[in-house]
Write a protein that holds these residues in place. Structure first.
Motif, PDB file in Angstrom:
ATOM      1  N   SER A 158     -21.437 -21.483  -0.987  1.00 31.31           N
ATOM      2  CA  SER A 158     -20.496 -21.784  -2.062  1.00 31.31           C
ATOM      3  C   SER A 158     -19.207 -20.993  -1.887  1.00 31.31           C
ATOM      4  N   TYR A 159     -19.291 -19.793  -1.290  1.00 31.67           N
ATOM      5  CA  TYR A 159     -18.081 -19.036  -1.012  1.00 31.67           C
ATOM      6  C   TYR A 159     -17.306 -19.719   0.111  1.00 31.67           C
ATOM      7  N   GLY A 160     -18.090 -20.143   1.133  1.00 27.51           N
ATOM      8  CA  GLY A 160     -17.458 -20.777   2.289  1.00 27.51           C
ATOM      9  C   GLY A 160     -16.714 -22.047   1.917  1.00 27.51           C
ATOM     10  N   LYS A 161     -17.277 -22.871   1.054  1.00 22.81           N
ATOM     11  CA  LYS A 161     -16.662 -24.149   0.763  1.00 22.81           C
ATOM     12  C   LYS A 161     -15.512 -24.052  -0.239  1.00 22.81           C
ATOM     13  N   ARG A 162     -15.681 -23.255  -1.271  1.00 18.75           N
ATOM     14  CA  ARG A 162     -14.658 -23.097  -2.304  1.00 18.75           C
ATOM     15  C   ARG A 162     -14.188 -24.459  -2.825  1.00 18.75           C
ATOM     16  N   GLY A 163     -14.919 -25.512  -2.517  1.00 23.64           N
ATOM     17  CA  GLY A 163     -14.526 -26.833  -2.994  1.00 23.64           C
ATOM     18  C   GLY A 163     -13.325 -27.406  -2.263  1.00 23.64           C
ATOM     19  N   CYS A 168      -7.087 -12.197  20.195  1.00 24.40           N
ATOM     20  CA  CYS A 168      -5.899 -12.977  20.630  1.00 24.40           C
ATOM     21  C   CYS A 168      -5.164 -13.604  19.457  1.00 24.40           C
ATOM     22  N   GLY A 169      -5.920 -14.044  18.460  1.00 27.87           N
ATOM     23  CA  GLY A 169      -5.342 -14.842  17.385  1.00 27.87           C
ATOM     24  C   GLY A 169      -4.741 -13.992  16.277  1.00 27.87           C
ATOM     25  N   HIS A 170      -4.264 -14.666  15.257  1.00 24.01           N
ATOM     26  CA  HIS A 170      -3.634 -14.003  14.114  1.00 24.01           C
ATOM     27  C   HIS A 170      -4.395 -14.408  12.855  1.00 24.01           C
ATOM     28  N   ARG A 171      -5.009 -13.426  12.213  1.00 21.53           N
ATOM     29  CA  ARG A 171      -5.772 -13.734  11.001  1.00 21.53           C
ATOM     30  C   ARG A 171      -4.821 -14.104   9.868  1.00 21.53           C
ATOM     31  N   ILE A 172      -5.182 -15.149   9.120  1.00 24.49           N
ATOM     32  CA  ILE A 172      -4.387 -15.546   7.949  1.00 24.49           C
ATOM     33  C   ILE A 172      -5.249 -15.357   6.704  1.00 24.49           C
ATOM     34  N   GLU A 173      -4.834 -14.460   5.841  1.00 22.12           N
ATOM     35  CA  GLU A 173      -5.578 -14.238   4.599  1.00 22.12           C
ATOM     36  C   GLU A 173      -5.231 -15.345   3.610  1.00 22.12           C
ATOM     37  N   TYR A 174      -6.230 -15.761   2.836  1.00 22.34           N
ATOM     38  CA  TYR A 174      -5.981 -16.770   1.800  1.00 22.34           C
ATOM     39  C   TYR A 174      -5.058 -16.219   0.726  1.00 22.34           C
ATOM     40  N   GLY A 175      -4.143 -17.073   0.290  1.00 21.41           N
ATOM     41  CA  GLY A 175      -3.275 -16.704  -0.820  1.00 21.41           C
ATOM     42  C   GLY A 175      -3.349 -17.773  -1.905  1.00 21.41           C
ATOM     43  N   LEU A 176      -2.582 -17.598  -2.939  1.00 27.94           N
ATOM     44  CA  LEU A 176      -2.575 -18.588  -4.009  1.00 27.94           C
ATOM     45  C   LEU A 176      -1.435 -19.584  -3.755  1.00 27.94           C
ATOM     46  N   HIS A 177      -0.249 -19.061  -3.489  1.00 31.78           N
ATOM     47  CA  HIS A 177       0.925 -19.889  -3.180  1.00 31.78           C
ATOM     48  C   HIS A 177       1.705 -19.265  -2.046  1.00 31.78           C
ATOM     49  N   PRO A 178       1.647 -19.790  -0.875  1.00 30.95           N
ATOM     50  CA  PRO A 178       0.813 -20.903  -0.430  1.00 30.95           C
ATOM     51  C   PRO A 178      -0.597 -20.425  -0.087  1.00 30.95           C
ATOM     52  N   PHE A 214       0.517 -24.685  18.110  1.00 29.85           N
ATOM     53  CA  PHE A 214      -0.597 -23.754  17.862  1.00 29.85           C
ATOM     54  C   PHE A 214      -1.750 -24.505  17.225  1.00 29.85           C
ATOM     55  N   VAL A 215      -2.865 -23.799  17.031  1.00 24.80           N
ATOM     56  CA  VAL A 215      -3.997 -24.371  16.295  1.00 24.80           C
ATOM     57  C   VAL A 215      -4.376 -23.416  15.166  1.00 24.80           C
ATOM     58  N   ILE A 216      -4.881 -24.012  14.097  1.00 19.99           N
ATOM     59  CA  ILE A 216      -5.413 -23.217  12.987  1.00 19.99           C
ATOM     60  C   ILE A 216      -6.914 -23.446  12.971  1.00 19.99           C
ATOM     61  N   LEU A 217      -7.667 -22.340  13.082  1.00 21.09           N
ATOM     62  CA  LEU A 217      -9.118 -22.414  13.216  1.00 21.09           C
ATOM     63  C   LEU A 217      -9.767 -21.788  11.985  1.00 21.09           C
ATOM     64  N   ARG A 218     -10.789 -22.463  11.465  1.00 17.21           N
ATOM     65  CA  ARG A 218     -11.486 -21.906  10.303  1.00 17.21           C
ATOM     66  C   ARG A 218     -12.975 -21.791  10.596  1.00 17.21           C
ATOM     67  N   PHE A 219     -13.516 -20.589  10.352  1.00 17.09           N
ATOM     68  CA  PHE A 219     -14.963 -20.398  10.411  1.00 17.09           C
ATOM     69  C   PHE A 219     -15.497 -20.650   9.002  1.00 17.09           C
ATOM     70  N   VAL A 220     -16.219 -21.766   8.850  1.00 18.85           N
ATOM     71  CA  VAL A 220     -16.644 -22.202   7.520  1.00 18.85           C
ATOM     72  C   VAL A 220     -17.573 -21.180   6.865  1.00 18.85           C
ATOM     73  N   SER A 221     -18.526 -20.643   7.650  1.00 19.30           N
ATOM     74  CA  SER A 221     -19.567 -19.798   7.049  1.00 19.30           C
ATOM     75  C   SER A 221     -19.002 -18.528   6.421  1.00 19.30           C
ATOM     76  N   ASP A 231     -15.520 -18.290   5.897  1.00 21.74           N
ATOM     77  CA  ASP A 231     -14.221 -18.684   5.341  1.00 21.74           C
ATOM     78  C   ASP A 231     -13.070 -17.848   5.903  1.00 21.74           C
ATOM     79  N   GLU A 232     -13.093 -17.643   7.217  1.00 23.78           N
ATOM     80  CA  GLU A 232     -12.006 -16.915   7.878  1.00 23.78           C
ATOM     81  C   GLU A 232     -11.107 -17.905   8.602  1.00 23.78           C
ATOM     82  N   VAL A 233      -9.795 -17.682   8.498  1.00 25.39           N
ATOM     83  CA  VAL A 233      -8.829 -18.590   9.115  1.00 25.39           C
ATOM     84  C   VAL A 233      -7.957 -17.819  10.109  1.00 25.39           C
TER      85      VAL A 233
END
Lengths: 201, 201
Positions: free
Chosen positions: A27-32, A177-187, A135-142, A144-146
């Protein structure tokens, strides 16, 4: 007895038997929200905020049969999904051409390269050769890392596979190698912050 | 007796009754190729020649019902055409973001502005505000003439209409504001030659 949710997915009582801690992770991973929804939301924010003009391309469809019921309405009665020959997202940011693909994986330890097609890799190589930014944006669902992975790094992992190496990118490699993107509200997924940083470097 | 061509269009003997000189104009006008086909061919030439990476976006479709017959095949059984929220073509040329729409008209004297939607105009305005290059390619079917009109000029004609002025652009106005593109063999419609010229000016 079976229930059907409005989304058409079958509901079975088996779902209740999922261990509590595992259910929590899911449920954390999906966040709907899917990665696509998060990115569309992000792009809408960028557009309304005057940051960039980036859109997802429509899904490519091969139309076989169309019913023209009247002058204004047409119903597609038979069509098939086609494989995309380019990436899904593109647009303009500070005059620069932006081009990327976004993919999710259920794997917790690596990102399978079968998520990409050879013509998408070739497309990104073409973009880079014309001084576009790919570039590519990769998400690990389990978890929820982007991550944002620059195309030059993706090309190296792709070549390793073509030379007989592993068919996936280790998560550790993506972290380094990649760049972690933390979730935000806007955006929600502020990938242009990474691009801005890379442009300045 | 009626014949059916492989393209599904009805053949009627009435076609034989078209006056000879009119038939000539039509067959010269059509050349068997639509503007879209000519542009796809041009873009393929640009790509293989290393000039630019420009693609037509897929047609936006609203999918309502899909039959999943097996894991690998899915048949779309009900879908509808959606109105495009952006333009049809975009890509990268010399690091610059390129964005355009292509339209044909049967009219010989003017180009009706109803060929464009307000959100497409807004999209082009957004592109320009982010230093992208936006334009339209217009084709007069009856004379097979093709013009490139810069977005700044299109915006002026659009505003004239919004202020109660005419709902079309006179052909004379297109001849004086726009850039005529002569048909070639490779590429068929060399619109980047105009862009190259405008970039240098």
């Amino acid at each position: 007895m079976e229930f059907h949710y409005p989304n058409g997915r079958k509901y079975t009582s088996q779902q209740k038997l999922i261990p509590k801690n595992k259910e929590k992770i899911i449920s954390y991973g999906k966040r709907g929200m899917t990665l696509e929804e998060d990115l569309n939301d992000t792009n809408m924010y960028y557009l309304s905020n005057g940051t960039a003009v980036i859109h997802k391309k429509p899904t490519p469809i091969q139309i076989v049969q169309v019913d023209y019921q009247s002058r204004s309405t047409a119903v597609i009665k038979e069509a098939y999904f086609r494989q995309a020959s380019t990436t899904d997202y593109n647009g303009v940011y500070k005059g620069k051409y932006i081009d990327f693909e976004a993919k999710e994986t259920q794997s917790a330890t690596s990102f399978p390269l079968r998520n990409f097609h050879e013509h998408q890799i070739n497309h990104m190589k073409n973009v880079v050769s014309h001084n576009g930014i790919a570039f590519v944006i990769l998400r690990f669902v389990s978890t929820d890392e982007v991550f944002l992975l620059e195309s030059k790094d993706l090309f190296l992992f792709w070549e390793r596979m073509e030379n007989g190496g592993r068919k996936s990118i280790k998560k550790d490699e993506i972290i380094s190698c990649g760049h972690r993107i933390e979730y935000g509200l806007h955006p929600r997924i502020d990938y242009l912050k990474v691009i801005q940083h890379l442009l300045l470097v």
